[in-house]
Design a protein around this motif. Structure first.
Motif, PDB file in Angstrom:
ATOM      1  N   GLN A  29       0.820  -1.212   0.000  1.00 14.32           N
ATOM      2  CA  GLN A  29       0.000   0.000   0.000  1.00 14.32           C
ATOM      3  C   GLN A  29       0.854   1.263   0.000  1.00 14.32           C
ATOM      4  O   GLN A  29       0.423   2.304  -0.503  1.00 14.32           O
ATOM      5  CB  GLN A  29      -0.960  -0.032   1.192  1.00 14.32           C
ATOM      6  N   ARG A  44       3.130   1.803  -1.877  1.00 16.25           N
ATOM      7  CA  ARG A  44       3.378   2.075  -3.293  1.00 16.25           C
ATOM      8  C   ARG A  44       2.071   2.219  -4.067  1.00 16.25           C
ATOM      9  O   ARG A  44       2.054   2.115  -5.285  1.00 16.25           O
ATOM     10  CB  ARG A  44       4.234   0.958  -3.896  1.00 16.25           C
ATOM     11  N   ARG A  45       0.968   2.414  -3.358  1.00 23.11           N
ATOM     12  CA  ARG A  45      -0.352   2.672  -3.923  1.00 23.11           C
ATOM     13  C   ARG A  45      -1.015   1.449  -4.556  1.00 23.11           C
ATOM     14  O   ARG A  45      -1.882   1.574  -5.417  1.00 23.11           O
ATOM     15  CB  ARG A  45      -0.303   3.842  -4.896  1.00 23.11           C
ATOM     16  N   TYR A  46      -0.636   0.263  -4.119  1.00 22.77           N
ATOM     17  CA  TYR A  46      -1.341  -0.957  -4.514  1.00 22.77           C
ATOM     18  C   TYR A  46      -2.363  -1.257  -3.417  1.00 22.77           C
ATOM     19  O   TYR A  46      -2.191  -0.843  -2.278  1.00 22.77           O
ATOM     20  CB  TYR A  46      -0.373  -2.130  -4.676  1.00 22.77           C
TER      21      TYR A  46
END
Length: 112
Positions: free
Chosen positions: A40, A42-44
């Motif tokens: 998260q 890394r924006r996943y």
């Protein structure tokens, strides 16, 4: 004369098995949370989401996913090896924070 009900007797082995399962679950939840939070960052959405990009046609996403999957495998291998030591009596039960501090750090690939 009183006759014990064998269906409600809990043996020492059953208590030990339950304690081992609870211990494993405590560490599993903490580690999985760490894995998901790392993804998260890394924006996943989650670790599973990030891992699904391993064959992405976007080179940057594929590189991140490949590095992440290798790191995730290393973390779980370490955690289970250490918990096996606990089960075998070769190591005292660590605190969750102690085991988490032993885990390798995620090293992200250089941006292209």
């Amino acid at each position: 004369m009183w006759t014990p009900d064998a269906s409600i007797i809990v043996t020492a082995e059953q208590k030990a098995a339950k304690a081992a399962a609870e211990l494993t679950d405590t560490f599993r939840l903490a580690i999985q949370s760490h894995v998901d939070q790392t993804a998260q960052s890394r924006r996943y959405d989650s670790g599973n989401s990030l891992a699904s990009y391993v064959a992405s046609t976007n080179e940057a996403w594929a590189a991140e996913a490949q590095a992440f999957v290798a790191w995730r495998d290393e973390i779980w291998a370490h955690a289970y090896a250490e918990l096996d030591k606990v089960t075998a009596g070769a190591r005292p039960v660590p605190e969750v924070a102690e085991l988490m501090a032993e885990l390798p750090a995620m090293v992200w690939p250089e941006a292209a």
